[in-house]
Write a protein that holds these residues in place. Sequence first.
Motif, PDB file in Angstrom:
ATOM      1  N   ARG A   1       0.639  -1.447  -0.242  1.00  0.00           N
ATOM      2  CA  ARG A   1      -0.168   0.279   0.254  1.00  0.00           C
ATOM      3  C   ARG A   1       1.365   1.510  -0.039  1.00  0.00           C
ATOM      4  O   ARG A   1       2.166   1.267   0.636  1.00  0.00           O
ATOM      5  CB  ARG A   1      -0.670  -0.074   1.183  1.00  0.00           C
ATOM      6  CG  ARG A   1      -2.310  -0.618   0.966  1.00  0.00           C
ATOM      7  CD  ARG A   1      -3.074  -1.387   2.449  1.00  0.00           C
ATOM      8  NE  ARG A   1      -2.729  -0.382   3.308  1.00  0.00           N
ATOM      9  CZ  ARG A   1      -2.590  -0.518   4.583  1.00  0.00           C
ATOM     10  NH1 ARG A   1      -1.928  -1.745   5.004  1.00  0.00           N
ATOM     11  NH2 ARG A   1      -2.435   0.815   5.283  1.00  0.00           N
TER      12      ARG A   1
ATOM     13  N   GLU B   1      -2.612   7.235  -1.760  1.00  0.00           N
ATOM     14  CA  GLU B   1      -3.896   6.788  -2.341  1.00  0.00           C
ATOM     15  C   GLU B   1      -4.635   7.477  -2.320  1.00  0.00           C
ATOM     16  O   GLU B   1      -6.224   6.870  -3.718  1.00  0.00           O
ATOM     17  CB  GLU B   1      -3.993   5.458  -1.440  1.00  0.00           C
ATOM     18  CG  GLU B   1      -3.392   4.415  -1.074  1.00  0.00           C
ATOM     19  CD  GLU B   1      -2.990   3.382  -1.769  1.00  0.00           C
ATOM     20  OE1 GLU B   1      -4.296   3.002  -0.447  1.00  0.00           O
ATOM     21  OE2 GLU B   1      -1.743   2.553  -2.064  1.00  0.00           O
TER      22      GLU B   1
ATOM     23  N   ARG C   1       0.928  -0.002  -6.400  1.00  0.00           N
ATOM     24  CA  ARG C   1       1.102  -0.157  -5.445  1.00  0.00           C
ATOM     25  C   ARG C   1       2.159  -1.219  -6.161  1.00  0.00           C
ATOM     26  O   ARG C   1       2.531  -1.806  -5.922  1.00  0.00           O
ATOM     27  CB  ARG C   1      -0.115  -1.131  -4.962  1.00  0.00           C
ATOM     28  CG  ARG C   1      -1.181  -0.144  -3.841  1.00  0.00           C
ATOM     29  CD  ARG C   1      -2.140  -1.272  -3.687  1.00  0.00           C
ATOM     30  NE  ARG C   1      -3.113  -0.501  -2.836  1.00  0.00           N
ATOM     31  CZ  ARG C   1      -4.414  -0.800  -1.856  1.00  0.00           C
ATOM     32  NH1 ARG C   1      -4.302  -2.253  -2.258  1.00  0.00           N
ATOM     33  NH2 ARG C   1      -4.824  -0.478  -1.773  1.00  0.00           N
TER      34      ARG C   1
END
Length: 417
Positions: free
Chosen positions: A133, A139, A155
Amino acid sequence: MPSVEGLGARKAALQMLDAVLRRGQTLDAAAAHERKLSPADHGLAIAIAGETLRRIPDLDDLIDSATRNRLADDSKARTVLRLALAQKIGLGTPDHALVATALPLVDGGPRRLVHGVLGTLLRRGIPELAAPRLPGDVEARWETAWGARVVVAARRQMAARPALDLTFADDAEAHAYANADGATSLASRNVRLPSSSVSELAGFGEGRWWVQDLAAALPARLIENGGEVLDLCAAPGGKTMQLAAAGHHVTSVDASGSRLERLRENLDRTHLNADLVEADALTWKPNRQFDAILLDAPCSATGTFRRHPEVLYRARPRIIADNAELQAKLLTRAIGWLKPGGALVYAVCSLEPEEGEQIIADFLRGNPDFAVAPPQPGELPDFVTPTAEGCVRILPGLLEDVGGLDGFFIARLVRRG
Ligand SMILES: C[S@@+](CC[C@H](N)C(=O)[O-])C[C@H]1O[C@@H](n2cnc3c(N)ncnc32)[C@H](O)[C@@H]1O
């Protein structure tokens, strides 16, 4: 205390992570401060810090799953644990070496806690983390801007080794080189190799090529009817070399003297020419106009996260907003230096729309006499599809099966006829 083998490299990695995460330095700058190590330990320290920066959110989840005493985000104990786990995942370091080099780093701190967490996780088995992540704020931003699929691709790219792209001055030479084992070519004058040590590759000393991600090599391809070309924000010179190799008379301006020195060395090595000017483009005034201008503006560089994972921790909203302000000023200034009929190519290695799409949309709103000139067939490699607005947006996931590309935004502006 008896000396532990490899401890120096781990201490240096810890310092580097502190400089990056707490003081906002680049990993290169942080590594340059660690001068006392042997070249091998220096390389190992950079590798450990880099592997850690690729996986911090997942490493933190692992750490938190193994203790009820939550460690502070910026505590030394957490950083030491991150660093140890990243070595296991990214470098395959044996467990005994991890433990032996981690514990002395927390001397005077919660040594037993670190030992306990590390022991628990090593006994449980550490997952491979093939698609780690990214930081949560990044994100969220990228999902809003580009969608969940791009985040998932990013990722995967974070864990993969990026390929090594070389740009050649001469296409025939690139062709000959690309026929070598293990090399491919994704565009004219480009050769893609599996990662390796650059200075050991054939042709480096003779200056037949320079290292340049293929995405970074796209903007200069949009300067065709050049002649007198201004390369604004030019150092260390990948794009200056492309423009000079294409036969343009290039003036390269950059505010950084040390980066311009690297540009000079690059030109000397590749036997190419350009006029170099050390100046702040916000105050500098050229004494003539140009047929074409390439503005490769300073930016958050989040598109380069595969090679520089720390950019994701440095690119805070304030920094992105400051960059956008500078980019808009540079663009407004530079556009006035075009000859009638000339084109300006704006580029940033950023995955933030505020530094790309939004800069161009705002500029066009305030300057209705300008328009985007989309890439024409054959100007860019076939894998590039322009956006509905006629710009180029390179996102994570493109060409992933052959090693991917850096994130980029490019727009060519011309005065309406
Ligand atoms: C993205 S890098 C340029 C990379 C370069 N075009 C290449 O292809 O190698 C941005 C450059 O902008 C320069 N820069 C930042 N602010 C500037 C300013 N106000 N005037 C001139 N150059 C500036 C930095 O020193 C840096 O070298």
